[in-house]
Design a protein around this motif. Structure first.
Motif, mmCIF file in Angstrom:
data_model
loop_
_atom_site.group_PDB
_atom_site.id
_atom_site.type_symbol
_atom_site.label_atom_id
_atom_site.label_comp_id
_atom_site.label_asym_id
_atom_site.label_seq_id
_atom_site.Cartn_x
_atom_site.Cartn_y
_atom_site.Cartn_z
ATOM 1 N N MET A 1 0.847 -1.174 0.000
ATOM 2 C CA MET A 1 0.000 0.000 0.000
ATOM 3 C C MET A 1 0.893 1.238 0.000
ATOM 4 N N THR A 2 0.602 2.154 -0.873
ATOM 5 C CA THR A 2 1.416 3.360 -0.950
ATOM 6 C C THR A 2 0.963 4.382 0.083
ATOM 7 N N VAL A 3 1.769 5.404 0.240
ATOM 8 C CA VAL A 3 1.450 6.465 1.190
ATOM 9 C C VAL A 3 0.155 7.159 0.800
ATOM 10 N N THR A 4 -0.039 7.363 -0.481
ATOM 11 C CA THR A 4 -1.255 8.026 -0.964
ATOM 12 C C THR A 4 -2.496 7.221 -0.614
ATOM 13 N N GLU A 5 -2.430 5.913 -0.791
ATOM 14 C CA GLU A 5 -3.578 5.063 -0.458
ATOM 15 C C GLU A 5 -3.884 5.105 1.032
ATOM 16 N N VAL A 6 -2.831 5.105 1.846
ATOM 17 C CA VAL A 6 -3.028 5.166 3.298
ATOM 18 C C VAL A 6 -3.661 6.488 3.699
ATOM 19 N N LEU A 7 -3.169 7.576 3.155
ATOM 20 C CA LEU A 7 -3.727 8.893 3.494
ATOM 21 C C LEU A 7 -5.176 9.017 3.044
ATOM 22 N N LEU A 8 -5.500 8.500 1.879
ATOM 23 C CA LEU A 8 -6.887 8.543 1.413
ATOM 24 C C LEU A 8 -7.792 7.682 2.292
ATOM 25 N N ALA A 9 -7.297 6.531 2.715
ATOM 26 C CA ALA A 9 -8.090 5.669 3.591
ATOM 27 C C ALA A 9 -8.325 6.333 4.945
ATOM 28 N N VAL A 10 -7.298 6.966 5.479
ATOM 29 C CA VAL A 10 -7.443 7.665 6.766
ATOM 30 C C VAL A 10 -8.429 8.816 6.624
ATOM 31 N N ALA A 11 -8.321 9.564 5.538
ATOM 32 C CA ALA A 11 -9.248 10.677 5.317
ATOM 33 C C ALA A 11 -10.683 10.179 5.195
ATOM 34 N N LEU A 12 -10.869 9.066 4.504
ATOM 35 C CA LEU A 12 -12.213 8.509 4.364
ATOM 36 C C LEU A 12 -12.780 8.077 5.710
ATOM 37 N N VAL A 13 -11.963 7.445 6.522
ATOM 38 C CA VAL A 13 -12.421 7.010 7.847
ATOM 39 C C VAL A 13 -12.791 8.211 8.704
ATOM 40 N N VAL A 14 -11.982 9.253 8.663
ATOM 41 C CA VAL A 14 -12.276 10.449 9.466
ATOM 42 C C VAL A 14 -13.564 11.114 8.991
ATOM 43 N N VAL A 15 -13.755 11.215 7.685
ATOM 44 C CA VAL A 15 -14.982 11.839 7.164
ATOM 45 C C VAL A 15 -16.208 11.028 7.562
ATOM 46 N N VAL A 16 -16.131 9.714 7.415
ATOM 47 C CA VAL A 16 -17.271 8.868 7.797
ATOM 48 C C VAL A 16 -17.527 8.975 9.289
ATOM 49 N N ALA A 17 -16.465 8.973 10.092
ATOM 50 C CA ALA A 17 -16.634 9.094 11.544
ATOM 51 C C ALA A 17 -17.264 10.433 11.919
ATOM 52 N N MET A 18 -16.864 11.504 11.234
ATOM 53 C CA MET A 18 -17.457 12.819 11.514
ATOM 54 C C MET A 18 -18.938 12.846 11.147
ATOM 55 N N LEU A 19 -19.299 12.243 10.014
ATOM 56 C CA LEU A 19 -20.710 12.212 9.618
ATOM 57 C C LEU A 19 -21.555 11.396 10.595
ATOM 58 N N VAL A 20 -21.032 10.265 11.023
ATOM 59 C CA VAL A 20 -21.770 9.441 11.975
ATOM 60 C C VAL A 20 -21.883 10.155 13.323
ATOM 61 N N ALA A 21 -20.815 10.827 13.740
ATOM 62 C CA ALA A 21 -20.855 11.578 15.002
ATOM 63 C C ALA A 21 -21.852 12.741 14.918
ATOM 64 N N ALA A 22 -21.896 13.404 13.772
ATOM 65 C CA ALA A 22 -22.870 14.496 13.606
ATOM 66 C C ALA A 22 -24.293 13.958 13.674
ATOM 67 N N GLY A 23 -24.511 12.794 13.071
ATOM 68 C CA GLY A 23 -25.838 12.177 13.151
ATOM 69 C C GLY A 23 -26.207 11.793 14.574
ATOM 70 N N ALA A 24 -25.241 11.256 15.318
ATOM 71 C CA ALA A 24 -25.508 10.895 16.714
ATOM 72 C C ALA A 24 -25.810 12.136 17.549
ATOM 73 N N SER A 25 -25.089 13.203 17.288
ATOM 74 C CA SER A 25 -25.337 14.452 18.006
ATOM 75 C C SER A 25 -26.725 15.006 17.682
ATOM 76 N N LYS A 26 -27.099 14.967 16.416
ATOM 77 C CA LYS A 26 -28.419 15.459 16.003
ATOM 78 C C LYS A 26 -29.529 14.628 16.644
ATOM 79 N N LEU A 27 -29.348 13.303 16.643
ATOM 80 C CA LEU A 27 -30.351 12.448 17.287
ATOM 81 C C LEU A 27 -30.438 12.722 18.782
ATOM 82 N N ALA A 28 -29.304 12.984 19.410
ATOM 83 C CA ALA A 28 -29.315 13.288 20.844
ATOM 84 C C ALA A 28 -30.042 14.607 21.108
#
Length: 70
Positions: A1-28
């Protein structure tokens, strides 16, 4: 896995985590939780999504290593 692939995967995980956290906050907030309680739920959800992503990565790496040995 190249550095670019790792950085893109990390960015994707952070974006998904932020969206899920925003949804949890809205539901709360819709459940009439206070702002600090909603933020706490969002933070816990963010951490849970990142932990799940890390666990899936570890399992995937273990599975790849196991296949190479066999």
């Amino acid at each position: 896995m190249t550095v670019t692939e790792v950085l893109l995967a990390v960015a994707l995980v952070v974006v998904v985590a932020m969206l899920v956290a925003a949804g949890a906050s809205k539901l709360a907030r819709m459940d009439r939780a206070t702002h600090p309680a909603a933020l706490s739920r969002a933070a816990a959800t963010f951490a849970a999504v990142r932990t799940l992503a890390g666990a899936l990565t570890a399992i995937s790496n273990w599975w790849d290593a196991r296949r190479r040995v066999l």
